[in-house]
Design an enzyme around this catalytic site. Structure first.
Site, short mmCIF file in Angstrom:
data_model
loop_
_atom_site.label_atom_id
_atom_site.label_comp_id
_atom_site.label_asym_id
_atom_site.label_seq_id
_atom_site.Cartn_x
_atom_site.Cartn_y
_atom_site.Cartn_z
N LEU A 69 22.08 -3.22 18.73
CA LEU A 69 21.15 -4.20 18.26
C LEU A 69 19.31 -3.65 18.71
O LEU A 69 19.31 -3.16 19.78
CB LEU A 69 21.06 -5.46 18.87
CG LEU A 69 19.80 -6.45 18.79
CD1 LEU A 69 20.02 -7.15 17.45
CD2 LEU A 69 19.93 -7.49 19.95
N ASP B 266 8.37 -21.35 19.14
CA ASP B 266 7.26 -21.89 19.21
C ASP B 266 7.71 -23.54 20.01
O ASP B 266 8.94 -23.74 19.85
CB ASP B 266 6.92 -22.27 17.88
CG ASP B 266 5.17 -23.00 17.78
OD1 ASP B 266 4.66 -23.03 19.08
OD2 ASP B 266 4.67 -23.42 16.80
N HIS C 49 7.12 -21.65 29.08
CA HIS C 49 7.17 -20.32 28.79
C HIS C 49 8.44 -19.54 29.51
O HIS C 49 8.92 -18.59 29.01
CB HIS C 49 5.97 -19.60 29.03
CG HIS C 49 4.73 -19.84 28.02
ND1 HIS C 49 5.07 -20.15 26.77
CD2 HIS C 49 3.45 -20.24 28.51
CE1 HIS C 49 3.64 -20.56 26.04
NE2 HIS C 49 2.90 -20.35 27.36
C1 FPP Z 1 4.51 -20.57 21.33
O1 FPP Z 1 4.55 -21.81 22.12
C2 FPP Z 1 4.98 -19.38 22.35
C3 FPP Z 1 4.25 -18.41 22.74
C4 FPP Z 1 2.76 -18.20 22.62
C5 FPP Z 1 5.17 -17.57 23.86
C6 FPP Z 1 6.47 -17.30 23.61
C7 FPP Z 1 6.99 -16.63 24.46
C8 FPP Z 1 8.12 -16.57 25.07
C9 FPP Z 1 8.97 -17.65 24.44
C10 FPP Z 1 8.94 -15.84 26.06
C11 FPP Z 1 8.61 -14.52 25.76
C12 FPP Z 1 9.68 -13.73 26.54
C13 FPP Z 1 9.72 -12.40 26.72
C14 FPP Z 1 10.56 -11.67 27.35
C15 FPP Z 1 8.24 -11.68 26.57
P1 FPP Z 1 3.35 -22.47 22.46
O2 FPP Z 1 3.08 -22.15 23.87
O3 FPP Z 1 2.16 -22.33 21.41
O4 FPP Z 1 4.11 -24.14 22.37
P2 FPP Z 1 3.11 -25.26 21.87
O5 FPP Z 1 2.75 -25.13 20.31
O6 FPP Z 1 4.14 -26.66 22.05
O7 FPP Z 1 1.88 -25.68 22.44
#
Ligand code: FPP
Length: 258
Positions: free
Chosen positions: A149, A38, A55
């Site tokens: 893994l 997050d 992201h």
């Molecule tokens: C939450 O942060 C994160 C997500 C919804 C997406 C997570 C995805 C990745 C870390 C990359 C994934 C990689 C692959 C290879 C699939 P947020 O956007 O809600 O952050 P915020 O709360 O600060 O707005």
């Protein structure tokens, strides 16, 4: 091949980190670690960048942490990459998130294959765009015989719907005489969930300072140790991951006993 393994093994940056890595390996390494990644949006906002930049940076961290988890002997790593609720986000952000598995696997899959990592996914595949589904299915196929893994992507995943779907399947199998409702127990019910075959997580990490589960693995986290950090996912580094394991190793798990 040897060079690649050397690169994989030698990626840790400092000798202090290497020492901590060796030390945690003397104790019990959590077999299954689940992560709620997050804070990508906030990371981007702090830098006046679009959310998708967060992201993208977060995807790089996935690569780094996968390598490290494999290196220290974690057996399964489950990553919450997209929840069933994330479809509510702006269209462009959703489209971008759906491109990430392809981008990630496009460059990283050969290394995963070589490092004996097995890619799996949990979540409703049907709703994913075909390009996303194809990338994941190809990675699953190419790594299906790997024994190292397990890298489990939670993609279009929601725990409540997973449980409801599990209950529906149990009811169907009871009706068809495949199982006897009097014999239904926790182990049998677990085998109706998307984590069938995986042990429950030993450790849950959530970044960005949010202290909640957000519909993630509600059944499977019953006895899991939780570790929360204020660090935003794109800033999550190797030493944070090691710290989480160190904290885990100092906890006493009693599973309801004394
Ligand atoms: C939450 O942060 C994160 C997500 C919804 C997406 C997570 C995805 C990745 C870390 C990359 C994934 C990689 C692959 C290879 C699939 P947020 O956007 O809600 O952050 P915020 O709360 O600060 O707005």
């Amino acid at each position: 091949m040897l060079n690649k393994i050397k690169r994989w093994k030698n990626q840790s940056s400092s000798s202090e980190l290497r020492e901590r890595m060796l030390k945690i390996q003397e104790l019990q390494i959590p077999s299954h670690i689940a992560i709620i990644m997050d804070g990508n949006g906030r990371w981007a906002k702090k830098r006046a960048l679009p959310r998708i930049a967060g992201h993208h940076e977060g995807m790089k961290v996935v690569r780094k942490i996968t390598r490290l988890a494999n290196q220290v002997g974690v057996k399964a790593l489950t990553l919450y990459a997209f929840s069933t609720e994330n479809w509510k986000r702006p269209k462009l952000e959703v489209e971008y998130l759906m491109k990430l598995p392809e981008e990630f696997l496009g460059s990283f899959l050969p290394e995963l294959v070589e490092e004996n990592v097995k890619v799996i996914m949990m979540g409703d595949k049907e709703m994913l765009p075909s390009h996303t589904r194809n990338a994941i299915e190809r990675a699953m196929e190419d790594t299906k015989d790997n024994t190292g893994l397990i890298l489990n992507f939670a993609l279009n995943y929601g725990s409540r719907s997973e449980i409801i779907e599990g209950i529906k399947e149990v009811l169907k199998d009871c009706k068809n005489g495949i199982i006897d409702e009097n014999e239904l127990n926790e182990d049998i019910f677990s085998s109706y969930l998307m984590t069938k075959g995986l042990n429950d997580p030993d450790l849950l990490i959530r970044t960005s300072g949010e202290i909640r589960l957000s519909n993630f693995m509600l059944w499977q986290l019953a006895y899991t140790e939780f570790w929360f950090t204020d660090v935003l996912w794109p800033d999550f580094a190797e030493d944070h991951f090691i710290e989480a394991i160190e904290v885990f190793q100092n906890r006493q798990r009693r599973f309801g006993g004394v």
